[in-house]
Motif scaffolding. Structure first.
Motif, PDB file in Angstrom:
ATOM      1  N   LEU A 129      29.608 -18.691 -28.447  1.00  0.00           N
ATOM      2  CA  LEU A 129      29.119 -18.454 -27.089  1.00  0.00           C
ATOM      3  C   LEU A 129      28.338 -17.147 -27.011  1.00  0.00           C
ATOM      4  O   LEU A 129      27.408 -17.020 -26.208  1.00  0.00           O
ATOM      5  N   LEU A 130      28.698 -16.164 -27.828  1.00  0.00           N
ATOM      6  CA  LEU A 130      28.020 -14.873 -27.789  1.00  0.00           C
ATOM      7  C   LEU A 130      26.683 -14.890 -28.524  1.00  0.00           C
ATOM      8  O   LEU A 130      25.751 -14.181 -28.145  1.00  0.00           O
ATOM      9  N   THR A 131      26.584 -15.668 -29.591  1.00  0.00           N
ATOM     10  CA  THR A 131      25.401 -15.611 -30.456  1.00  0.00           C
ATOM     11  C   THR A 131      24.535 -16.850 -30.391  1.00  0.00           C
ATOM     12  O   THR A 131      23.327 -16.771 -30.624  1.00  0.00           O
ATOM     13  N   GLY A 132      25.119 -18.018 -30.115  1.00  0.00           N
ATOM     14  CA  GLY A 132      24.368 -19.259 -30.156  1.00  0.00           C
ATOM     15  C   GLY A 132      24.029 -19.705 -31.559  1.00  0.00           C
ATOM     16  O   GLY A 132      23.210 -20.615 -31.736  1.00  0.00           O
ATOM     17  N   ASP A 196      24.597 -28.562 -21.793  1.00  0.00           N
ATOM     18  CA  ASP A 196      25.109 -27.539 -22.714  1.00  0.00           C
ATOM     19  C   ASP A 196      23.990 -26.628 -23.195  1.00  0.00           C
ATOM     20  O   ASP A 196      24.173 -25.409 -23.301  1.00  0.00           O
ATOM     21  N   ARG A 197      22.846 -27.212 -23.460  1.00  0.00           N
ATOM     22  CA  ARG A 197      21.710 -26.414 -23.911  1.00  0.00           C
ATOM     23  C   ARG A 197      21.249 -25.449 -22.823  1.00  0.00           C
ATOM     24  O   ARG A 197      20.923 -24.285 -23.100  1.00  0.00           O
ATOM     25  N   ALA A 198      21.261 -25.882 -21.571  1.00  0.00           N
ATOM     26  CA  ALA A 198      20.853 -25.006 -20.467  1.00  0.00           C
ATOM     27  C   ALA A 198      21.844 -23.864 -20.276  1.00  0.00           C
ATOM     28  O   ALA A 198      21.448 -22.709 -20.078  1.00  0.00           O
ATOM     29  N   LEU A 199      23.149 -24.159 -20.370  1.00  0.00           N
ATOM     30  CA  LEU A 199      24.153 -23.105 -20.213  1.00  0.00           C
ATOM     31  C   LEU A 199      24.066 -22.100 -21.349  1.00  0.00           C
ATOM     32  O   LEU A 199      24.176 -20.882 -21.130  1.00  0.00           O
ATOM     33  N   LEU A 200      23.861 -22.573 -22.577  1.00  0.00           N
ATOM     34  CA  LEU A 200      23.756 -21.645 -23.702  1.00  0.00           C
ATOM     35  C   LEU A 200      22.515 -20.776 -23.567  1.00  0.00           C
ATOM     36  O   LEU A 200      22.557 -19.576 -23.892  1.00  0.00           O
ATOM     37  N   ASP A 201      21.423 -21.331 -23.084  1.00  0.00           N
ATOM     38  CA  ASP A 201      20.209 -20.530 -22.875  1.00  0.00           C
ATOM     39  C   ASP A 201      20.437 -19.441 -21.830  1.00  0.00           C
ATOM     40  O   ASP A 201      19.955 -18.313 -21.976  1.00  0.00           O
ATOM     41  N   ALA A 267      34.483 -23.649 -21.697  1.00  0.00           N
ATOM     42  CA  ALA A 267      35.396 -24.281 -22.650  1.00  0.00           C
ATOM     43  C   ALA A 267      34.769 -25.523 -23.279  1.00  0.00           C
ATOM     44  O   ALA A 267      34.892 -25.759 -24.491  1.00  0.00           O
ATOM     45  N   GLU A 268      34.074 -26.322 -22.476  1.00  0.00           N
ATOM     46  CA  GLU A 268      33.424 -27.514 -23.013  1.00  0.00           C
ATOM     47  C   GLU A 268      32.301 -27.148 -23.971  1.00  0.00           C
ATOM     48  O   GLU A 268      32.120 -27.788 -25.005  1.00  0.00           O
ATOM     49  N   LEU A 269      31.532 -26.121 -23.626  1.00  0.00           N
ATOM     50  CA  LEU A 269      30.434 -25.704 -24.497  1.00  0.00           C
ATOM     51  C   LEU A 269      30.963 -25.158 -25.819  1.00  0.00           C
ATOM     52  O   LEU A 269      30.399 -25.423 -26.884  1.00  0.00           O
TER      53      LEU A 269
END
Length: 369
Positions: A129-132, A196-201, A267-269
């Motif tokens: 989650l911190l680095t992707g 998930d991609r949008a949240l990580l971005d 948590a899901e991501l």
């Protein structure tokens, strides 16, 4: 009048040793005595001395800890599981320890392996989650546990060993020097799920300090004081970072404005990618190899420095030699004239002198000119 305990209190260092030998934290011992954790810390450091009923209760508890008994395992888990992001996919440490015979204490390697099995899977997901980056997340956790194994005597007695390893993993994952490494210059393949991609971005667009605070508070589930302490910030600063991070996430993803929904999505991501950590023996072996390498490098550098110092001392001059001063012009002394070409008469005389004998009485006889 409160009666004094039958046995006097041991020295402060012995009090701490007895508590650590019983696998009790300062907070647990404070609950049993009925005081705060800061009071127990003051007692163990010698800054304060208990009095009255507290003195009696503290002395009685220390006497019980000092009495020989069959070793038992503390039921308090070594790592608190507060959310699905932080909850590892392994059995708690107390369950792993209970499976061993009660009479045989854990070796350092067994205790390290239990801590690793309990914390590593969740830490890999948090680092993602911190680095992707999947590989960087695994590398961060592995490097953090290698540091923990090198400093295991310190980590083993830490009140929160999981927090110690988590802080080391986060520091390594958020290091700005990774951008200069060739393997991390190009982005990894994106996630298949668009949400998930949008949240990580959005997470990666946050400043590192805001991202770390958001993951600790809304992902791991730490309290605000604990989050501030782990991010080395004051509580108001941590709260300000958290509010700004939530506002940024809510601005770009309005459906995540609710903290409960954000917690569930984090948590899901974190669980979307199947990230596996290395096995504990591999991590311990890598830590020992790294320690041997740096030890040999330090020895080689020291030997080179000693050799260079000895060579310098051997070849250096033993006395002071002043430098040659630059020439100065002296007035009043005529300059030396350089010899010019010989005249015909001088050449004839030189030839005559070279042809005659250089020694003997003949040289003393004058000749007519």
């Amino acid at each position: 009048m409160t009666r004094s305990p039958a046995s006097p209190l041991p020295p402060p260092k012995e009090r701490r040793r007895l508590r650590e030998a019983a696998s009790l934290s300062q907070a647990q011992l404070a609950d049993r005595v009925g005081v705060s954790r800061h009071t127990v810390r003051a007692w163990e450091s010698g800054r304060a001395t208990p009095r009255g009923s507290r003195l009696e209760a503290y002395a009685q508890l220390l006497a019980e800890l000092a009495a020989p008994a069959v070793p038992e395992v503390s039921t308090a888990p070594i790592v608190p599981t507060t959310s699905s992001v932080s909850a590892p996919s392994a059995e708690p440490l107390s369950t792993l320890v209970d499976s061993e015979p009660a009479a045989s204490p854990l070796t350092p390697a067994q205790a390290f392996d239990a801590l690793y099995a309990f914390c590593a899977p969740a830490l890999v997901r948090q680092a993602y989650l911190l680095t992707g980056r999947r590989e960087l997340a695994r590398e961060s956790v592995e490097r953090a546990f290698q540091q923990a194994w090198q400093r295991w005597p310190e980590v083993a007695v830490d009140p929160d060993p999981a927090g110690w390893v988590r802080a080391a993993a986060y520091d390594y994952a958020l290091s700005p020097w990774h951008r200069f490494r060739p393997r991390y210059r190009h982005p990894e393949p994106p996630l298949a799920n668009a949400s998930d991609r949008a949240l990580l971005d959005v997470l990666l667009a946050l400043p590192p300090s805001y991202r770390r605070t958001l993951v600790l508070f809304d992902g791991v589930g730490l309290g605000l004081p604990e989050t501030a302490a782990e991010t080395e910030a004051s509580t108001p600063a941590a709260a300000n970072r958290l509010l700004h991070a939530r506002e940024e996430v809510a601005t770009r993803l309005p459906e995540l404005s609710d903290p409960a929904v954000l917690h569930r999505r984090l948590a899901e991501l974190a669980s979307a990618e199947r990230l596996r950590a290395a096995r504990p023996p591999v991590v311990r072996g890598g830590s020992e190899r790294r320690a041997r390498f740096w030890t040999r490098a330090a020895i080689a550098f020291t030997a080179t420095l000693i050799g260079a110092t000895a060579l310098t001392a051997r070849t250096a001059p033993t006395h002071y030699e002043p430098p040659v001063p630059p020439g100065e012009k002296v007035r009043g002394v005529p300059s030396r004239a350089a010899p010019g070409p010989l005249s015909a008469r001088e050449l004839k005389l030189r030839k005559k002198l070279r042809e005659e004998l250089a020694s003997g009485p003949e040289r003393l006889v004058p000749e007519a000119g």
